[in-house]
Scaffold this motif. Structure first.
Motif, PDB file in Angstrom:
ATOM      1  N   ILE A 159      68.651  71.516 144.425  1.00 39.89           N
ATOM      2  CA  ILE A 159      69.204  70.798 145.580  1.00 39.89           C
ATOM      3  C   ILE A 159      70.419  71.541 146.128  1.00 39.89           C
ATOM      4  O   ILE A 159      70.456  71.867 147.325  1.00 39.89           O
ATOM      5  N   PRO A 160      71.437  71.849 145.303  1.00 37.16           N
ATOM      6  CA  PRO A 160      72.567  72.624 145.857  1.00 37.16           C
ATOM      7  C   PRO A 160      72.161  74.017 146.342  1.00 37.16           C
ATOM      8  O   PRO A 160      72.723  74.515 147.325  1.00 37.16           O
TER       9      PRO A 160
ATOM     10  N   ILE B  46      75.283  65.582 150.550  1.00 35.05           N
ATOM     11  CA  ILE B  46      75.404  64.305 149.835  1.00 35.05           C
ATOM     12  C   ILE B  46      74.564  64.344 148.563  1.00 35.05           C
ATOM     13  O   ILE B  46      75.030  63.946 147.487  1.00 35.05           O
ATOM     14  N   ALA B  47      73.332  64.830 148.670  1.00 33.28           N
ATOM     15  CA  ALA B  47      72.470  64.934 147.489  1.00 33.28           C
ATOM     16  C   ALA B  47      73.085  65.865 146.452  1.00 33.28           C
ATOM     17  O   ALA B  47      73.037  65.576 145.246  1.00 33.28           O
ATOM     18  N   SER B  48      73.685  66.958 146.891  1.00 35.18           N
ATOM     19  CA  SER B  48      74.327  67.890 145.958  1.00 35.18           C
ATOM     20  C   SER B  48      75.504  67.232 145.244  1.00 35.18           C
ATOM     21  O   SER B  48      75.701  67.423 144.034  1.00 35.18           O
ATOM     22  N   LEU B  49      76.278  66.465 145.980  1.00 34.68           N
ATOM     23  CA  LEU B  49      77.385  65.734 145.347  1.00 34.68           C
ATOM     24  C   LEU B  49      76.854  64.764 144.297  1.00 34.68           C
ATOM     25  O   LEU B  49      77.430  64.644 143.204  1.00 34.68           O
ATOM     26  N   PHE B  50      75.760  64.085 144.601  1.00 38.12           N
ATOM     27  CA  PHE B  50      75.148  63.191 143.621  1.00 38.12           C
ATOM     28  C   PHE B  50      74.716  63.956 142.369  1.00 38.12           C
ATOM     29  O   PHE B  50      74.867  63.461 141.254  1.00 38.12           O
ATOM     30  N   VAL B  51      74.174  65.154 142.556  1.00 35.58           N
ATOM     31  CA  VAL B  51      73.773  65.975 141.408  1.00 35.58           C
ATOM     32  C   VAL B  51      74.994  66.287 140.541  1.00 35.58           C
ATOM     33  O   VAL B  51      74.960  66.143 139.316  1.00 35.58           O
ATOM     34  N   PHE B  52      76.081  66.693 141.179  1.00 29.95           N
ATOM     35  CA  PHE B  52      77.260  67.123 140.431  1.00 29.95           C
ATOM     36  C   PHE B  52      77.986  65.976 139.727  1.00 29.95           C
ATOM     37  O   PHE B  52      78.693  66.209 138.750  1.00 29.95           O
ATOM     38  N   VAL B  53      77.819  64.738 140.204  1.00 34.70           N
ATOM     39  CA  VAL B  53      78.441  63.604 139.514  1.00 34.70           C
ATOM     40  C   VAL B  53      77.462  62.894 138.579  1.00 34.70           C
ATOM     41  O   VAL B  53      77.792  61.879 137.993  1.00 34.70           O
TER      42      VAL B  53
END
Length: 143
Positions: A38-39, A95-102
């Motif tokens: 995703i990122p 937004i999806a990348s931020l979700f992955v990282f958290v």
């Protein structure tokens, strides 16, 4: 070179190729639980948006491979439509990348699969759904 800008618009085929690659890579990531795709796709889409459709990496790859073997396109696509589509995709994938990282992988994939659906539709039909959605939301906000 197939992908050439003009005042009338852009050849949609390299841009549709990009959308197909985005959809395919994200689907592979989903199938194999490769959350970091995703990122990675976010970076590719953001770079494409930053450099513009003429210099974006995936459309350039398409143009290099297809080259002069294609006939001129029957229809062209407006640059602003492409910019809006890439902007919406980049925002959603950020937004999806931020979700992955958290650690919210499920939410990340929900957002990423929405991008998959619109990118696949763009690749198959050239409808540029994201730009249409953007304009629909923008019109509602106007007084």
């Amino acid at each position: 070179m197939v992908h050439h800008p003009s005042r009338r618009g852009l050849d949609p085929r390299p841009l549709r190729f990009q959308q197909g690659v985005i959809a395919l890579v994200l689907l592979i990531g989903f199938a194999f639980r490769a959350d970091l795709l995703i990122p990675a796709v976010t970076v590719v889409v953001a770079v494409s948006g930053a450099v513009g459709p003429r210099r974006a990496p995936l459309p350039r790859l398409f143009s290099a491979v297809a080259g002069d073997r294609l006939e001129p396109p029957e229809t062209l696509v407006d640059r602003q439509t492409i910019r809006l589509s890439v902007l919406v995709q980049t925002g959603a994938l950020l937004i999806a990348s931020l979700f992955v990282f958290v650690g919210l992988d499920l939410l990340a994939w929900v957002v990423a699969l929405a991008v998959v659906a619109t990118a696949a539709l763009d690749a198959a039909t050239g409808s540029w759904v994201e730009a249409g959605l953007y304009w629909r939301v923008a019109r509602r906000r106007r007084p």
